[in-house]
Design a protein around this motif. Structure first.
Motif, short mmCIF file in Angstrom:
data_model
loop_
_atom_site.label_atom_id
_atom_site.label_comp_id
_atom_site.label_asym_id
_atom_site.label_seq_id
_atom_site.Cartn_x
_atom_site.Cartn_y
_atom_site.Cartn_z
N ASP A 35 -27.26 -4.81 -23.20
CA ASP A 35 -26.66 -6.45 -23.51
C ASP A 35 -25.21 -6.27 -23.05
O ASP A 35 -24.80 -7.20 -22.33
CB ASP A 35 -26.88 -6.86 -24.77
N ALA A 36 -24.45 -5.44 -23.59
CA ALA A 36 -23.03 -5.48 -23.33
C ALA A 36 -22.70 -5.02 -21.81
O ALA A 36 -21.88 -5.47 -21.05
CB ALA A 36 -22.24 -4.44 -24.23
N LEU A 37 -23.78 -4.09 -21.47
CA LEU A 37 -23.22 -3.81 -20.06
C LEU A 37 -23.53 -4.88 -19.03
O LEU A 37 -22.92 -4.91 -17.93
CB LEU A 37 -23.85 -2.24 -19.74
N THR A 38 -24.55 -5.24 -19.11
CA THR A 38 -25.45 -6.55 -18.19
C THR A 38 -24.80 -7.87 -18.51
O THR A 38 -25.30 -8.68 -17.94
CB THR A 38 -26.70 -6.29 -18.14
N ASP A 39 -24.02 -7.95 -19.54
CA ASP A 39 -23.36 -9.34 -19.74
C ASP A 39 -24.76 -10.11 -20.37
O ASP A 39 -24.78 -11.36 -19.81
CB ASP A 39 -22.72 -9.87 -18.78
N GLY A 40 -25.50 -9.73 -20.90
CA GLY A 40 -26.87 -10.49 -21.46
C GLY A 40 -27.63 -10.58 -20.19
O GLY A 40 -28.39 -11.45 -20.54
N GLY A 41 -27.64 -9.69 -19.32
CA GLY A 41 -28.62 -9.98 -18.21
C GLY A 41 -27.89 -10.63 -17.11
O GLY A 41 -28.72 -11.04 -15.79
N ARG A 42 -26.83 -11.19 -17.12
CA ARG A 42 -26.30 -12.00 -16.16
C ARG A 42 -25.32 -11.20 -14.96
O ARG A 42 -25.07 -11.63 -14.05
CB ARG A 42 -25.19 -13.03 -16.72
N ARG A 43 -25.27 -10.02 -15.42
CA ARG A 43 -24.55 -9.11 -14.35
C ARG A 43 -25.62 -8.18 -13.55
O ARG A 43 -26.59 -7.39 -14.17
CB ARG A 43 -23.82 -8.09 -15.12
N GLY A 44 -25.84 -8.50 -12.25
CA GLY A 44 -26.78 -7.80 -11.29
C GLY A 44 -26.49 -6.55 -10.77
O GLY A 44 -27.15 -6.06 -10.05
N ASP A 45 -25.17 -6.13 -10.68
CA ASP A 45 -24.63 -5.15 -9.97
C ASP A 45 -24.79 -3.70 -10.51
O ASP A 45 -24.43 -2.63 -9.75
CB ASP A 45 -23.14 -5.22 -9.39
#
Length: 310
Positions: free
Chosen positions: A264-274
């Motif tokens: 969750d922290a790494l992907t900003d709750g799924g909003r980060r796609g890189d």
């Protein structure tokens, strides 16, 4: 060229050994390295003990080592210490390098390895970045030691009335029934780093059971680990637009609440796609086996210390 390899994945909790020869494979386990003692004699002792137990005849020793410093990264010196064993070449690297090779191989991305300590390594098209791995005194944020230290702090806060009650208190009291004397016993124990790191497993169990304090510690650890990964990737990405793979390895990631909080922290709750969290291809010991044959063009080659390897 096919090599017969004695590979050592040398961590603080234990040393895994794999001996690969044309006659077969042997897997062994030894006690962890003592970071306050000279490193190379410890590796040489493991090499000789492994050869005695397996009766194998490898010609290469390779090691991925937790906390490897320039002072100990002397492959020629290790060869001298194992003279007479038939081993003719050596390759040494920090365990962040071997963890990456085992988990991602040639793929661009980052590997965060969190056990007693923690280190993150990111590899891009041209650059390599290491984040943390600075030991339990100066760093290792989100490691087993870090989590265990947070647990002990929480227990003593609860004992004083400075913090909320937690199920971790019962866990710590199993080892030290008189909490007022626990710090004396711990400070005087030569195995204190392993003891403190051992409480990470208790934090995971208590978090699974819903203990609020253990869940808060888990969430903080996950944020620290995700921050290290994001920092490492940013340092190597350059102009690349590809999605970077991320692998998590080590005992800390056995905790389901921590894995979920990290994602969750790494992907900003799924909003980060890189970035994409992927399963590792193999383990650290697989990366150690790969060290002697690492291509000269690989970005990690410069991080490998060699002797007798063409």
């Amino acid at each position: 060229m096919t090599r017969s390899v004695l590979a050592i994945d040398a961590g603080q909790t234990g040393m895994k050994v794999r001996v690969d020869t044309p006659d077969g494979r042997d897997e062994l386990l030894f006690r962890g390295i003592d970071t306050h003692e000279p490193l190379l004699p410890q590796l040489a002792e493991v090499v000789r003990a492994s050869l005695t137990r397996t009766h194998a005849s490898p010609d290469v020793v390779a090691a991925g080592i937790s906390g490897l410093t320039d002072r100990d990264a002397d492959a020629d010196a290790l060869l001298a210490l194992v003279a007479g064993t038939g081993i003719r070449s050596a390759a040494l690297a920090h365990d962040s390098t071997t963890s990456f090779l085992g988990a991602l191989g040639d793929r661009h991305g980052a590997v965060v390895a969190s056990g007693t300590g923690v280190v993150t390594l990111a590899v891009g098209a041209r650059d390599v970045a290491r984040v943390d791995g600075w030991g339990y005194i100066m760093g290792d944020a989100g490691s087993g030691y870090w989590i265990g230290r947070e647990a002990l702090d929480a227990v003593m806060r609860a004992y004083d009335g400075r913090g909320p009650a937690t199920a971790l208190t019962d866990v710590v009291c199993e080892l030290w029934p008189d909490l007022s004397q626990a710090y004396i016993a711990l400070q005087g124990d030569e195995g204190r780093v392993r003891i403190v790191a051992g409480f990470a497993a208790s934090v995971a169990r208590c978090a699974d059971a819903g203990d609020a304090v253990a869940l808060a510690i888990t969430a903080r650890a996950a944020r620290e680990l995700a921050h290290s990964v994001s920092t490492a990737i940013a340092r190597v990405r350059g102009g690349e637009t590809e999605t970077f793979a991320v692998c998590t390895v080590g005992g800390v990631f056995r905790s389901a609440p921590l894995r979920a909080a990290f994602a969750d922290a790494l992907t900003d709750g799924g909003r980060r796609g890189d970035v994409e969290i992927v399963a590792p291809r193999g383990a650290g010991i697989d990366g150690v086996v790969a060290l002697p044959g690492l291509a000269p063009s690989h970005p990690l080659t410069a991080a490998v210390h060699r002797a007798g390897i063409a």
